[in-house]
Design an enzyme around this catalytic site. Structure first.
Site, PDB file in Angstrom:
ATOM      1  N   CYS A 132       0.815  -1.237   0.000  1.00 32.41           N
ATOM      2  CA  CYS A 132       0.000   0.000   0.000  1.00 32.41           C
ATOM      3  C   CYS A 132       0.842   1.277   0.000  1.00 32.41           C
ATOM      4  O   CYS A 132       0.566   2.219  -0.761  1.00 32.41           O
ATOM      5  CB  CYS A 132      -0.943   0.005   1.198  1.00 32.41           C
ATOM      6  SG  CYS A 132      -0.199  -0.545   2.735  1.00 32.41           S
ATOM      7  N   HIS A 252      -2.636   6.487   4.610  1.00 31.09           N
ATOM      8  CA  HIS A 252      -1.189   6.569   4.852  1.00 31.09           C
ATOM      9  C   HIS A 252      -0.672   7.912   4.344  1.00 31.09           C
ATOM     10  O   HIS A 252      -1.043   8.355   3.242  1.00 31.09           O
ATOM     11  CB  HIS A 252      -0.440   5.475   4.076  1.00 31.09           C
ATOM     12  CG  HIS A 252      -0.662   4.082   4.582  1.00 31.09           C
ATOM     13  ND1 HIS A 252      -1.324   3.771   5.741  1.00 31.09           N
ATOM     14  CD2 HIS A 252      -0.259   2.881   4.053  1.00 31.09           C
ATOM     15  CE1 HIS A 252      -1.340   2.457   5.913  1.00 31.09           C
ATOM     16  NE2 HIS A 252      -0.703   1.888   4.899  1.00 31.09           N
TER      17      HIS A 252
END
Ligand SMILES: NC(=O)c1ccc[n+]([C@@H]2O[C@H](COP(=O)([O-])OP(=O)(O)OC[C@H]3O[C@@H](n4cnc5c(N)ncnc54)[C@H](OP(=O)(O)O)[C@@H]3O)[C@@H](O)[C@H]2O)c1
Length: 346
Positions: A132, A252
């Site tokens: 990711c 994130h």
């Protein structure tokens, strides 16, 4: 739509944090589905899950689950992918894998559609979805790579707990309540569920994502280093990474220093990023505008801001890159690949 252009789809890990988003996207995007199988471990078998107004029953994933399946999306951990993907491929399914199991396999394309969608054509039954934190970084850096070349990347991440799955979200939210009430946080899952030492995640910053390797880097950091080179198709890019877990639920964030191979104009850099597919530039310091995890959560795009010339190296710049790890970092990237296979003209 004729029956030939509809697909038998299986989602392995359908009850997890990523699987849940894959199902939502398949429904929202009206993916051409003939049949849909929801697979999990025996723990969730029998559970009912809503899909487009119908209730589907989750089944335990077994090697025989893939008979007749055309496209299988895996997000149930590396061990499950290693055990079941070869059987699914034998049954003729194209497998899109969100885990680490096949990413560095030379026969498996590692695909971020905005960077290297053409690699999908080389698959031998498996297409790997990158890590990711790597996906959002390479999606943002690709237009700069194409225009100027990149010699070096130094990245520090601020990663959400959802990156460690549904149980990690529950743990962080529970701990927040416990600590606010003056009780012990009782860490049980993070930083790495399979390791004996646990740390409080609520009100904390933990510089460990996944297991430490012999070189002192964590596996997450090594994934960023190796996967970036493979996706960009350029082993000469120097990459170093420090991956950190922060008490954020979704999204994130990354501080990225990137050294280009040529002098650049900052206005051109911003224009290239603003024009790039899947990228949204949010960058106006005069109005305190920059990407935030809270605003990226729930969105498919990668947000880039704090774009500025580095003061120590005239060929380098600094960026702040934010994206929803469950979406572009996992489910959306996988569904984009599935759409490319099923509906290449979309
Ligand atoms: N979270 C992210 O941001 C992210 C991003 C990229 C990649 N990934 C990768 O995607 C995978 C799943 O992550 P997640 O965050 O969705 O985890 P999660 O919330 O913990 O979900 C795990 C899923 O896998 C299923 N599962 C577990 N063991 C299984 C088994 N033996 N056989 C079949 N199914 C099994 C679980 O089913 P039960 O309900 O039966 O337990 C659940 O559906 C991991 O490999 C992770 O590294 C995650």
């Amino acid at each position: 739509m004729s029956d030939q252009s509809l697909f038998n789809v299986a989602v392995v890990g359908a009850t997890g944090a990523v699987g849940e988003q894959i199902l939502r996207l398949l429904a929202e995007r009206n993916f051409p589905i003939k049949s849909l199988k929801l697979l999990s471990s025996a723990r969730s078998a029998g559970k009912r899950v809503a899909f487009k107004g119908r209730e589907l029953t989750v089944e335990e994933a077994t090697p025989d689950s893939f008979k007749g399946v055309d496209i299988a999306l895996f997000s149930a951990g590396g061990d499950v992918s290693r055990a079941l993907i070869p059987r699914a491929v034998e049954h003729g399914a194209v497998c899109i894998d969100n885990t680490n199991a096949y990413r560095m396999d030379p026969d498996t394309p590692l695909v971020v559609p905005e960077v290297n969608i053409d690699k999908v054509a080389e698959h031998k039954g498996i297409i790997a979805n990158p890590n990711c934190s790597t996906i959002q970084m390479v999606a943002a850096l690709k237009p700069l790579y194409d225009r100027f070349g990149i010699s070096r990347i130094i990245v520090s991440t601020y990663q959400a707990v959802s990156g460690a799955g549904a149980k990690a979200i529950d743990e962080m939210l529970r701990q927040t309540g416990e600590v606010l009430a003056g009780r012990d946080a009782n860490p049980d899952i993070l930083p790495v569920s399979s390791l004996p030492v646990k740390h409080q995640m609520a009100f904390n910053v933990v510089p460990q994502i996944d297991k430490f390797q012999d070189n002192g880097f964590t596996l997450e950091e090594m994934k960023m280093i190796k996967e970036t080179k493979k996706i960009m198709g350029d082993d000469t890019i120097e990459v170093t990474a420090t991956c950190v877990r922060v008490p954020v639920v979704y999204g994130h964030s990354e501080s990225v220093y990137v050294e280009l191979k040529q002098d650049y104009d900052l206005g051109e850099v911003k224009a290239l990023l603003a024009d790039a597919p899947g990228i949204v530039v949010t960058d106006d310091p005069s109005r305190q505008l920059y990407p935030l995890a809270t605003e990226a959560a729930g969105k498919n795009e990668v947000f880039v801001g704090r774009i500025r010339r580095d003061l120590s190296n005239p060929r380098a710049l600094n960026l702040w890159i934010v994206s929803d790890n469950l979406l572009k970092g996992a489910a959306w990237n996988a569904v984009q690949i599935a759409e490319h296979i099923a509906i290449p003209q979309r």
